[in-house]
Write an enzyme that holds these catalytic residues in place. Structure first.
Site, mmCIF file in Angstrom:
data_model
loop_
_atom_site.group_PDB
_atom_site.id
_atom_site.type_symbol
_atom_site.label_atom_id
_atom_site.label_comp_id
_atom_site.label_asym_id
_atom_site.label_seq_id
_atom_site.Cartn_x
_atom_site.Cartn_y
_atom_site.Cartn_z
ATOM 1 N N ASN A 56 35.416 45.342 32.068
ATOM 2 C CA ASN A 56 36.340 44.442 32.755
ATOM 3 C C ASN A 56 36.396 44.865 34.222
ATOM 4 O OD1 ASN A 56 38.439 42.958 33.802
ATOM 5 N ND2 ASN A 56 39.863 43.381 32.137
ATOM 6 N N PRO A 57 35.823 44.083 35.137
ATOM 7 C CA PRO A 57 35.743 44.516 36.536
ATOM 8 C C PRO A 57 37.030 44.321 37.328
ATOM 9 C CG PRO A 57 34.727 42.366 36.300
ATOM 10 C CD PRO A 57 35.160 42.776 34.922
ATOM 11 N N ASP A 91 44.556 47.735 27.889
ATOM 12 C CA ASP A 91 44.971 47.349 26.543
ATOM 13 C C ASP A 91 44.567 45.915 26.216
ATOM 14 O OD1 ASP A 91 46.140 49.848 26.171
ATOM 15 O OD2 ASP A 91 48.056 49.194 26.994
ATOM 16 N N GLU A 100 33.633 37.888 32.461
ATOM 17 C CA GLU A 100 33.742 36.890 33.522
ATOM 18 C C GLU A 100 35.071 36.158 33.528
ATOM 19 O OE1 GLU A 100 30.443 34.341 32.816
ATOM 20 O OE2 GLU A 100 28.932 35.854 33.330
#
Length: 492
Positions: free
Chosen positions: A107-108, A166, A140
């Site tokens: 997750n960027p 989380d 994305e």
């Protein structure tokens, strides 16, 4: 490093590092780690290493900069020239369950937006050293992980790993459980259905805002067990392949599955905070502090009714959940008859906050969490009810949550229960108003939302049911440790 034989267990390591501001000499000889103080009072400690984790930790310590950060306990900076040559041989011996090929989601934008940096700097080097093939995907949009896991070919994988908070972890196990239910033709919308366990274990590497699941699962040992969100610790737990069963709780409304959660479901204050903070995403993690301050000042209460299937073991009287926890083992083998030892209770009132904690919900800002005695695999959820009270009492509660020693259990306006399942029904608030000397009643909606693993659930009326050890997660649980002047029996 001075090798005395081909077998690495006969090698001797010698270096110096600092433990609690005292310089210590460190030796590793014939499977035993030894460290002793350099100055009076002289003390020597021994640790018989039963697993290879310490060896891998020592050999990969070029990743760590110093002992001032959370890391596996027995780290010392040594030459790493032989790391690539020896590590694969060390971790491969006797470790038949460690993963060889994993699908890894990054997750960027979660937390401080460091997911990609964590992957490139910390996780990928360790996976390469360990010989683990990774199929990396960058998320994305919201729901991307869940959609991928529902349709992707997972037949040649050994595990699913995520780098995120989380919410990212929740997307992984929601996708895997729904996939398993579809394959076994089980209706997940049925609140009485027994949901199937996914075939693949899951690893979580923290990079979110609070990372309560990672903090509650992972730990390091330095004379005592300490919870941590250290990235390398989480990665090493995955590399070694040790797993444990984690309870997941289902949230249903109107015979529809809304979500599965692993950490906490919270109505009232935390629900208001997560809803309000969505407007300030540009602030990053600080948005929670800002929204939290606003909602504390507002001090809003919500009427509700909770019906719960109570477990006789009260959280305050329970032991901490440790390695080989007898309570979790009993429930894993279904040796405790639920219906015979449980009873239904009903609690009504006006609440500042209603919490269903699946784990301790500890984090760096709340070292003890909502319920420090919550077990991760006993088929129960700890329910923490905070009655609507004064602003001063709310501040007392927040200060108690930030304490390293005290819990919420004994606050007079807090009620704690342990339950197999529970339902919550929002009640309308009755206001009495006087207008033109005529008293009339008016019902107002006055509803909050649920904060479910950091995501919003709009439905106020829900049913929560715990599914015992539904998910297999990579971790090493805490183990009681004893240290004296001659020996130390800590275990990693």
């Amino acid at each position: 490093m001075q090798d005395t034989a081909d077998n690495s267990s006969k090698s001797v390591l010698l270096n110096t590092f600092v433990v609690k501001k005292k310089r210590c000499r460190v030796y590793f000889h014939r499977g035993t780690l030894i460290w002793e103080t350099e100055r009076p009072p002289y003390m020597r400690f021994h640790l018989k290493i039963e697993s290879k984790l310490v060896i891998l930790t020592i050999m990969t310590t070029n990743i760590y900069a110093s002992l001032n950060v959370a890391m596996p306990a027995f780290c010392c900076v040594i030459g790493a020239g032989s790391v690539a040559v020896q590590t694969n041989e060390i971790i491969a011996s006797g470790m038949t369950y460690r993963p060889r090929k994993v699908m890894l989601f990054v997750n960027p934008i979660g937390g401080k937006k460091k997911g990609l940096k964590i992957w490139e700097k910390d996780v990928q080097p360790l996976m390469t050293i360990a010989g683990i093939e990774t199929k990396m995907m960058i998320t994305e949009r919201a729901g991307h992980i869940r959609e991928t896991l529902l349709t992707a070919d997972l037949s040649d994988l050994h595990a699913i790993v995520c780098i995120g908070g989380d919410g990212t972890f929740a997307e992984v196990f929601n996708g895997l459980v729904l996939r398993a239910a579809k394959e076994q033709q089980i209706d997940p919308d049925d609140p009485e259905a027994r949901l199937p366990s996914p075939t693949l274990p899951v690893g979580v590497i923290p990079s979110g805002s609070t990372d309560t699941v990672a903090y509650s699962l992972h730990g390091i040992v330095l004379f005592t067990y300490v919870c941590t969100t250290d990235v390398q610790t989480a990665a090493i737990h995955i590399i070694f392949g040790d797993t444990t069963g984690l309870d997941l709780s289902s949230v249903h409304s109107n015979r529809s599955l809304l979500r599965l959660y692993a950490s906490v479901l919270s109505y009232g204050y935390l629900g208001d905070v997560i809803r309000d903070s969505e407007k300030f995403r540009w602030m990053g993690p600080q948005r929670y502090d800002y929204s939290g301050f606003k909602k504390i000042i507002a001090n809003k209460g919500y009427e509700g009714e909770i019906q719960l299937l109570s477990d006789p073991c009260h959280p305050a009287a329970s032991t901490r959940c440790m390695k080989n926890c007898s309570r979790c083992l009993q429930h894993m083998h279904n040796s405790v008859p639920d219906k015979e030892i449980s009873r239904w209770l009903t609690v009504q009132g006006k609440f500042f906050m209603v919490n269903g904690a699946n784990v301790s919900c500890a984090c760096s800002r709340s070292p003890m969490g909502f319920s420090p005695h919550c077990h991760i695999g006993d088929g129960c959820v700890d329910i923490i009810l905070v009655r609507h009270t004064s602003f001063i009492n709310n501040i007392r509660m927040l200060l108690r949550l930030s304490s390293k020693q005290k819990t919420l259990y004994d606050l007079p306006f807090v009620e704690v229960y342990r339950a197999r399942e529970f339902t919550f029904r929002a009640l309308p608030t009755l206001h009495l108003q006087t207008e033109n000397n005529v008293q009339r009643s008016q019902k107002t909606s006055g509803l909050s939302v649920w904060n479910c693993d950091g995501e919003v659930i709009e439905n106020s009326n829900v049913k929560i049911r715990v599914h015992c050890q539904l998910l297999s997660v990579y971790t090493r649980r805490a183990q009681d440790s004893v240290a004296d002047s001659s020996s130390c029996f800590c275990s990693i």
